[in-house]
Structures are given as C-alpha cells and as structure tokens.
Enzyme design. Sequence first.
Site, PDB file in Angstrom:
ATOM      1  CG  ASP A 185     -13.857  -4.578 -46.397  1.00 50.83           C
ATOM      2  OD1 ASP A 185     -12.829  -3.883 -46.431  1.00 50.83           O
ATOM      3  OD2 ASP A 185     -13.848  -5.821 -46.269  1.00 50.83           O
ATOM      4  CB  THR A 221       3.463  -8.001  -1.545  1.00 53.80           C
ATOM      5  OG1 THR A 221       3.874  -9.127  -0.794  1.00 53.80           O
ATOM      6  CG2 THR A 221       3.897  -6.708  -0.934  1.00 53.80           C
ATOM      7  CG  HIS A 267       0.615 -19.457  -5.982  1.00 54.66           C
ATOM      8  ND1 HIS A 267      -0.122 -18.302  -6.140  1.00 54.66           N
ATOM      9  CD2 HIS A 267       1.120 -19.764  -7.208  1.00 54.66           C
ATOM     10  CE1 HIS A 267      -0.075 -17.934  -7.412  1.00 54.66           C
ATOM     11  NE2 HIS A 267       0.679 -18.798  -8.088  1.00 54.66           N
ATOM     12  N   GLY A 268       1.229 -17.087  -3.789  1.00 50.18           N
ATOM     13  CA  GLY A 268       0.523 -15.876  -3.347  1.00 50.18           C
ATOM     14  C   GLY A 268      -0.967 -16.150  -3.312  1.00 50.18           C
TER      15      GLY A 268
HETATM   16  C1  SPV Z   1     -11.264  -8.591 -42.985  1.00 49.39           C
HETATM   17  O1  SPV Z   1     -11.473  -8.950 -41.814  1.00 49.39           O
HETATM   18  O2  SPV Z   1     -11.406  -7.432 -43.372  1.00 49.39           O
HETATM   19  C2  SPV Z   1     -10.796  -9.579 -43.965  1.00 49.39           C
HETATM   20  C3  SPV Z   1     -11.166 -10.987 -43.812  1.00 49.39           C
HETATM   21  O3  SPV Z   1     -10.168  -9.182 -44.925  1.00 49.39           O
HETATM   22  S1  SPV Z   1     -12.604 -11.236 -44.743  1.00 49.39           S
HETATM   23  O4  SPV Z   1     -13.606 -10.275 -44.316  1.00 49.39           O
HETATM   24  O5  SPV Z   1     -13.019 -12.595 -44.534  1.00 49.39           O
HETATM   25  O6  SPV Z   1     -12.262 -11.010 -46.157  1.00 49.39           O
HETATM   26 MG    MG Z   2     -10.250  -7.119 -45.215  1.00 51.74          MG
END
Ligand code: SPV
Ligand code: MG
Length: 431
Positions: free
Chosen positions: A204, A122, A89-90
């Site tokens: 979010d 190599t 093996h290398g």
């Molecule tokens: C995210 O990661 O944005 C998701 C998963 O949608 S959760 O945050 O669990 O909804």
């Molecule tokens: Mg999400």
Amino acid sequence: MKTVYTCFCTDVIHAGHLNIIEEAHKRGKVIVGCLSDEALIRYNKFPTVSLEERMRLYRGIDGVEEVVIQNDMMYDDVIENIRPDIVVHGDNWKEGPEKAIRDHVASLLAVTGGELVDIPYTYDEEVKKIDLQLREKLSMPEFRRRRLRQLIKMTPVVKVMEAHSGLTGLIVEKTVVEHEERLDQFDAMWVSSLCDSTAKGKPDIELVDMTSRFRTIDDIMEVTTKPIIFDGDTGGLTEHFVYTVRSLERMGVSAVIIEDKKGLKKNSLFGTEVEQTQATAEEFCAKIEAGKNARLTDDFMIIARIESLILEKGMEDALSRASSYVAAGADGIMIHSRRKEPDEIIEFCDRFREYDKDTPIVVVPSSFNTITEQELASHGVNIVIYANQLTRAAFPAMQKTAEDILRYHRAKEVDDRLMPIKNIITLIDEL
Ligand code: SPV
Ligand code: MG
C-alpha cells in the site's frame, strides 16, 4: 366501515401495488403509509423522488382514502395511532429479513385485535422491468455521485464498507440483516488503497497506478448502485490530483479522501514504525484548493484526512490543520488514529464540533473497534468506514483452505466450510 392500512416504500406504482390497493379497498377504507426517507434507506431502498412526491403519487391511486407518513419500518406508531382493523401487505414479506417486520406487525395486531392479510405478491415481466429501470437510474453517475451528500443529511451516521472487486461490491450492495427487530445495511462503499493493493498482491505505497484503481471502481460500479468513497492516498502531485478529481467525478464517485502526507506514503496503521512525512498545512491546503477548483459539480466531495495523531504530532496540530483544511475548501475531515481506545478520536471530534457544527467528520475505526456507530455519531461523526474487514475475513479462509488441501491431498476435508457449488453458480444474478 373497517380501516385497512398498508405501507408503501416505492417510487413507482405498478400492477402489484394496484392489486394490493384493490384488495385493501374490498375490505374497507384504505390508508396508505408512506415510508420516510430515513426508514427507506435502512431498508435498502434509496428514494429517487421526495417524500412529498411519493405521497402525491400514492394519493392519486383509485381507492386510497388517506396517505400518512410512516417514520419507522416497524409499525408501532401507526398501529397505535390509526388502530387499523386490517393490515395488508404483499406476501413476499413472509420470508427473508422482512419477516421480522411481519412478525412484529402480527404481534401488535394481536394486542389491538386487528387482522393481518398477505396478498399474493405480483412479480411479472412488467414489475421486473420497472425494478431494473429503477436500478439503472440509481447507478447513473449523476445520481450515484450526489447520493453521499444526500445520505449525510438523511441519516445520523453513514455506514461504509470496503469493496475491492465486483464481488465484494455486491456484498456491500446486497447484504441486509435483521437484528433486534431492525433491518440494516451499508450505505456506501470505500475503495481502500490498502485492500485494492492487497488484492493485487502489492504493498500500500501508491504503487497501484490510477488507471488500475479506476478499473477497480469500474468493476464495482458495473454491478452496484451505492455511492463510492475513493481512498486517494496523498492525491499525488497537485498537478496530477486535479486530473484524478475530474475522472472520479465523471465516473460518478461521490468523494475522494486525501491524506496530508508526502513522499513515499506507507499505510497509516504502521504509524511511526516506518518513516512517513507529513506535508505542511500550507502545502496540503494548496492541493485541496486545486482539487476544489478542478471539480465541476457541488456534489463531489474532497475530504481532507489528517495524519497528525497517527504520526504523533498531537491534538493541537490535528485541530489546527482541521481548521486550515476547512478554510481551504475541504468538504469533510477524516481523522485517523491507530490506538486501541477511541479516546483521542472522541477528543478531536468534541473539540472540532465546538467551533464547527457542519463539516462532515469521517472516521475509520479499525483499531479502536469497540466504539459503536451510535456512540461515534453522538460525538459528531457523520461517516464511519469499515476499511478492510472484508479482505481480512477472506484471506485467512482462503489460506486455510489452500493449506488443508495440501495437507490431505484432496478437497473433501475442506468441503464443509465451502459455499455449495450450486450456490456459487447462482450467486450472481443474470440479466
Ligand atoms: C485504507 O483502507 O487504505 C486506508 C485506511 O487508508 S488505513 O488502512 O487505516 O490507513
Ligand atoms: Mg489507504
């Protein structure tokens, strides 16, 4: 005549490989092991040609007597069956995660009385160029896009980690560990709406617009090759979703997951603590169908995420929606839960698998984090997404560092837990 064994895990033969075969040939009859697809992907080497093609390639090398399949990255089976006098093996496997494999081979050969020979590895300009060309191929949109479907077929469970920047993308791309005599790595990346928004200091709630989310994908794609699953939130208006599908597909993203909520979407981990509205199955099916019609390739997947358990609408509702979404063309089902125990996820998977053996199931075990990937796979799960752990790891570390610098009016007290300056400036490879 001695039997000399070497294992190859390459799609391209270069001077380094020819040198190994030449050295092996000097010592006896050469048998080359061709590492199986499944073992290759755990090794961070995604095959760009089939097993048959690789075997043909190896057979064509002067001095190779026979080519066999090696199914496992550890050599137990080949050493037991072939009983080679010598394994070559290398010498690059003397350090890093591969050292575990070398140590294991050495222990097997100690029992059979075989010899281990490390050939100087190599790594010249030509070899470097071939490596780069392979990476280039893997990062091309057509190749990257279809890799998720390939992975679902190749491995019992596709492991996906969140990425929200070039740097986190690199961590998912490059992290390989050796644990209990096994190498492991992540297969794909999840561009989470939660983490992408959080990195921008925004909630979010579909506030970060698609152009910005695409920019995140682009930053990740610039420096990685692994496939990407995009968190598409609700998908927005159906009239907008079809454009999103086209853009993601063109960029080389492998899948979009959209959730069956409508109106102002909030993060699922809030559950029923905030007001969230689930779309009707009919409304959501229409969105799936529109997305499927907009798609240009079969490679791109539209995965339907069911929020019934999150919104406490019950198991029957979740299962009935799953059937409707699959009938509308969903290429996979994501079932989500925010319970600490995995029981409702397991029940869903078992009952869904009673009548649907094929549609991929995706889960996000953020709350129910005691269950292992293997256990989930035994209930029919195909994709496991670690949706936010990198962000949650980085944030407290950064916050504590900021607090301590304020506390001590200098940076000395925090220095021990920081990456050395030398490492940070060499963290990113230059071309
Ligand atoms: C995210 O990661 O944005 C998701 C998963 O949608 S959760 O945050 O669990 O909804
Ligand atoms: Mg999400």
